[in-house]
Design a protein around this motif. Structure first.
Motif, PDB file in Angstrom:
ATOM      1  N   ASP A   5       0.887  -1.222  -0.022  1.00 27.69           N
ATOM      2  CA  ASP A   5       0.109   0.060  -0.087  1.00 27.69           C
ATOM      3  C   ASP A   5       0.855   1.366   0.106  1.00 27.69           C
ATOM      4  N   LEU A   6       1.788   1.431  -1.110  1.00 31.36           N
ATOM      5  CA  LEU A   6       2.699   2.522  -1.172  1.00 31.36           C
ATOM      6  C   LEU A   6       2.729   2.999  -2.686  1.00 31.36           C
ATOM      7  N   LEU A   7       2.365   4.326  -2.562  1.00 32.91           N
ATOM      8  CA  LEU A   7       2.355   5.197  -4.167  1.00 32.91           C
ATOM      9  C   LEU A   7       3.916   5.657  -3.994  1.00 32.91           C
ATOM     10  N   TRP A   8       4.782   5.326  -4.980  1.00 29.84           N
ATOM     11  CA  TRP A   8       6.011   5.958  -5.414  1.00 29.84           C
ATOM     12  C   TRP A   8       5.842   6.973  -6.264  1.00 29.84           C
ATOM     13  N   MET A   9       6.414   8.404  -6.008  1.00 26.85           N
ATOM     14  CA  MET A   9       6.428   9.713  -6.767  1.00 26.85           C
ATOM     15  C   MET A   9       7.841  10.097  -7.158  1.00 26.85           C
ATOM     16  N   VAL A  10       7.857  10.363  -8.273  1.00 21.94           N
ATOM     17  CA  VAL A  10       9.329  11.383  -8.678  1.00 21.94           C
ATOM     18  C   VAL A  10       9.157  12.660  -9.077  1.00 21.94           C
ATOM     19  N   MET A  11       9.855  13.380  -8.822  1.00 22.57           N
ATOM     20  CA  MET A  11      10.089  14.504  -9.606  1.00 22.57           C
ATOM     21  C   MET A  11      11.479  14.893  -9.905  1.00 22.57           C
ATOM     22  N   GLY A  12      11.813  15.124 -10.945  1.00 22.27           N
ATOM     23  CA  GLY A  12      13.328  15.324 -11.648  1.00 22.27           C
ATOM     24  C   GLY A  12      13.356  15.738 -12.778  1.00 22.27           C
ATOM     25  N   ILE A  13      14.517  15.991 -13.274  1.00 20.29           N
ATOM     26  CA  ILE A  13      14.593  16.585 -14.738  1.00 20.29           C
ATOM     27  C   ILE A  13      16.339  16.323 -14.793  1.00 20.29           C
ATOM     28  N   SER A  14      16.617  16.573 -16.300  1.00 20.07           N
ATOM     29  CA  SER A  14      17.923  16.274 -16.851  1.00 20.07           C
ATOM     30  C   SER A  14      18.054  17.451 -17.911  1.00 20.07           C
ATOM     31  N   LYS A  15      19.422  17.824 -17.831  1.00 16.65           N
ATOM     32  CA  LYS A  15      19.828  18.946 -18.895  1.00 16.65           C
ATOM     33  C   LYS A  15      19.206  20.326 -18.564  1.00 16.65           C
ATOM     34  N   LEU A  16      18.686  20.660 -17.396  1.00 16.79           N
ATOM     35  CA  LEU A  16      18.285  21.886 -16.927  1.00 16.79           C
ATOM     36  C   LEU A  16      19.402  22.883 -17.128  1.00 16.79           C
ATOM     37  N   PRO A  17      19.471  23.940 -17.990  1.00 14.14           N
ATOM     38  CA  PRO A  17      20.338  24.843 -18.120  1.00 14.14           C
ATOM     39  C   PRO A  17      20.522  25.567 -16.659  1.00 14.14           C
ATOM     40  N   GLY A  18      21.897  25.684 -16.633  1.00 13.20           N
ATOM     41  CA  GLY A  18      22.186  26.361 -15.279  1.00 13.20           C
ATOM     42  C   GLY A  18      22.568  25.586 -14.128  1.00 13.20           C
ATOM     43  N   LEU A  19      22.249  24.389 -14.178  1.00 11.69           N
ATOM     44  CA  LEU A  19      22.263  23.433 -13.274  1.00 11.69           C
ATOM     45  C   LEU A  19      23.645  22.886 -13.094  1.00 11.69           C
ATOM     46  N   ASP A  20      24.327  22.812 -11.894  1.00 15.85           N
ATOM     47  CA  ASP A  20      25.825  22.539 -11.842  1.00 15.85           C
ATOM     48  C   ASP A  20      25.989  20.882 -11.976  1.00 15.85           C
ATOM     49  N   CYS A  21      25.091  20.231 -11.578  1.00 11.37           N
ATOM     50  CA  CYS A  21      24.983  18.602 -11.850  1.00 11.37           C
ATOM     51  C   CYS A  21      24.112  18.565 -13.193  1.00 11.37           C
ATOM     52  N   SER A  22      24.316  17.326 -13.630  1.00 14.59           N
ATOM     53  CA  SER A  22      23.676  17.114 -15.082  1.00 14.59           C
ATOM     54  C   SER A  22      22.248  16.565 -14.791  1.00 14.59           C
ATOM     55  N   SER A  23      21.732  16.243 -13.329  1.00 11.73           N
ATOM     56  CA  SER A  23      20.301  16.208 -13.373  1.00 11.73           C
ATOM     57  C   SER A  23      19.933  16.493 -11.931  1.00 11.73           C
ATOM     58  N   LEU A  24      18.705  16.389 -11.537  1.00 11.05           N
ATOM     59  CA  LEU A  24      18.215  16.467 -10.313  1.00 11.05           C
ATOM     60  C   LEU A  24      16.869  15.449 -10.008  1.00 11.05           C
ATOM     61  N   VAL A  25      16.824  14.894  -8.856  1.00 10.35           N
ATOM     62  CA  VAL A  25      15.824  13.896  -8.807  1.00 10.35           C
ATOM     63  C   VAL A  25      15.267  14.027  -7.181  1.00 10.35           C
ATOM     64  N   ARG A  26      14.125  13.995  -6.884  1.00  6.60           N
ATOM     65  CA  ARG A  26      13.384  14.076  -5.773  1.00  6.60           C
ATOM     66  C   ARG A  26      12.529  12.720  -5.752  1.00  6.60           C
TER      67      ARG A  26
END
Length: 433
Positions: free
Chosen positions: A329-350
């Motif tokens: 009984d668990l819903l997994w969710m993600v918010m994230g993006i790759s190739k965001l201009p101005g981002l120090d790392c290549s991607s971000l994920v939560r």
């Protein structure tokens, strides 16, 4: 999924193509033995059975993914995982060993993928609307790819296919596209020879169809199809007849748009939906919305209705992809993006998780704190990475994803002059010259 041919032109025929950002994706093993997150070309796997990160092994002469992954899917029994995307590679993984059992090269970028219910076929769609198929064989519990060359199975006539689903019985394969169509095709006995029998079309959405899922009924083996769209609606379908059973204006119900006067800037597309197993609940994610919308399906009445909004407070978190196992009984969710201009790392994920759907009558689902999630901090370090991201970056990421989704899937309209210019400068014509 989109290439230069899908990009508007400035006067004079010059392309204004920008760096294509891609959303993070999440998939959960049906038995919740593992969780997979894809962001950019990175495929991150956490093994919940062993309580550690899983290492992917690819002993073929093909490389790991080199560009944004656009589709990740588990098979029904959880033994297989398929990943595919903009590098035109489709990789099939064994979830027991996390070895790549085969890599298939596609001529175009891949936009969607699915594994047949019996695990014998992997289907994937390219950006030109062709669905391809390869077959697998199983011997002593081990799968292998029979042929690395895919065969064309069906086509949507030059329209980006956004979602592929097999019906609960496996008798039909359902495909949705950017041109508002949902096609129900009879799954043939020999898919490599093509699927030539169209059972029906489900027509009614006024914008691109973004996601599909099935809600089962003991009295109806095929179940009912649920679809989400860029028109900010969730619709219920009978795939045996193709008839529209009900429509829920989820954007309006969540208070995001005026259901009477919709303006173009009120882009509140349904980005994903997930039917809660063994229930009539449907969790819906909406573009840039900090939470989910819960709907309820009345199977006997053949209707879908708004239940409640579950807001996510305390941080900027707008889920764009949802996943749920059939055992927990668990819903997994993600918010994230790759190739965001101005981002120090290549991607971000939560990554976040929500529980309490089996006790929905007693109150709202509960958002788990990071230390309450299965796998705890070790899971988050693997799936999210250890980079600390400021809140303002998540806001920028949400806006970038919104623009990218609109640019990719909302059909563009050009003047007669611009259309002629685009025809003369098409990539395929350049190659022929």
């Amino acid at each position: 999924m989109a290439e230069a041919a899908d990009t508007p032109m400035e006067e004079g025929g010059e392309s204004t193509k920008e760096l294509e950002v891609a959303p993070a994706l999440i998939a959960v093993n049906p038995s919740q033995q593992s969780v997979v997150v894809a962001v950019g070309s990175d495929l991150r796997v956490y093994d919940l059975r062993e309580g550690c990160a899983a290492s992917l092994v690819d002993e073929s002469d093909k490389s790991f993914h080199k560009d944004s992954i656009r589709a990740i899917r588990y098979g029904v029994n959880g033994k297989l995982l398929v990943s595919a995307g903009d590098d035109k590679l489709v990789k099939i993984w064994s979830t027991d060993s996390w070895h790549c059992i085969g890599t298939v090269s596609c001529e175009k970028r891949v936009s969607a993928a699915a594994i047949s219910n019996d695990g014998h076929y992997v289907c994937f769609a390219d950006k030109f609307g062709v669905v391809w198929v390869v077959n697998l064989e199983e011997k002593d519990g081990t799968f292998s790819l029979v042929n690395e060359k895919a065969a064309p199975m069906l086509s949507h006539y030059c329209s980006i296919i956004t979602s592929l689903e097999f019906s609960p019985s496996g008798c039909y394969i359902v495909s949705a596209d950017r041109d508002y169509k949902i096609r129900v095709t009879v799954m043939p006995k020999r898919p490599l020879n093509g699927a030539h029998e169209i059972h029906c079309f489900c027509l009614g959405h006024s914008e691109f169809v973004s996601c599909l899922d099935f809600i089962s009924s003991p009295d109806f083996q095929e179940g009912y199809l649920v679809s989400g769209s860029g028109d900010s609606t969730v619709r219920l379908w009978d795939i045996m007849s193709g008839s529209l059973l009900d429509t829920c204006e989820v954007g309006a119900k969540a208070g995001l748009i005026d259901s009477i006067e919709r303006e173009e800037e009120q882009f509140c597309a349904v980005t994903d939906l997930c039917v809660v197993p063994n229930s009539t609940l449907i969790a819906v994610a909406i573009q840039s919305f900090k939470g989910i919308v819960l709907l309820s399906c009345n199977v006997s009445a053949k209707s879908v209705s708004f239940t409640k909004v579950v807001s996510i407070t305390g941080e900027t978190f707008s889920p764009t992809c949802l996943g749920m196992s059939s055992s927990e009984d668990l819903l997994w969710m993600v918010m994230g993006i790759s190739k965001l201009p101005g981002l120090d790392c290549s991607s971000l994920v939560r990554v976040r998780a929500m529980s309490g759907f089996k006790r929905i009558s007693e109150g709202e689902p509960i958002m788990l704190e990071d230390n309450e999630m299965p796998g705890g901090q070790k899971l988050l370090e693997k799936l999210q990475g250890s980079v600390s991201i400021e809140e303002s970056v998540y806001v920028a990421a949400s806006e970038a994803l919104k623009k990218a989704m609109s640019k990719l899937l909302i059909k563009k309209h050009y003047s007669v002059e611009n259309r002629e210019t685009r025809k003369r400068t098409r990539n395929d014509k350049k190659f022929k010259q």
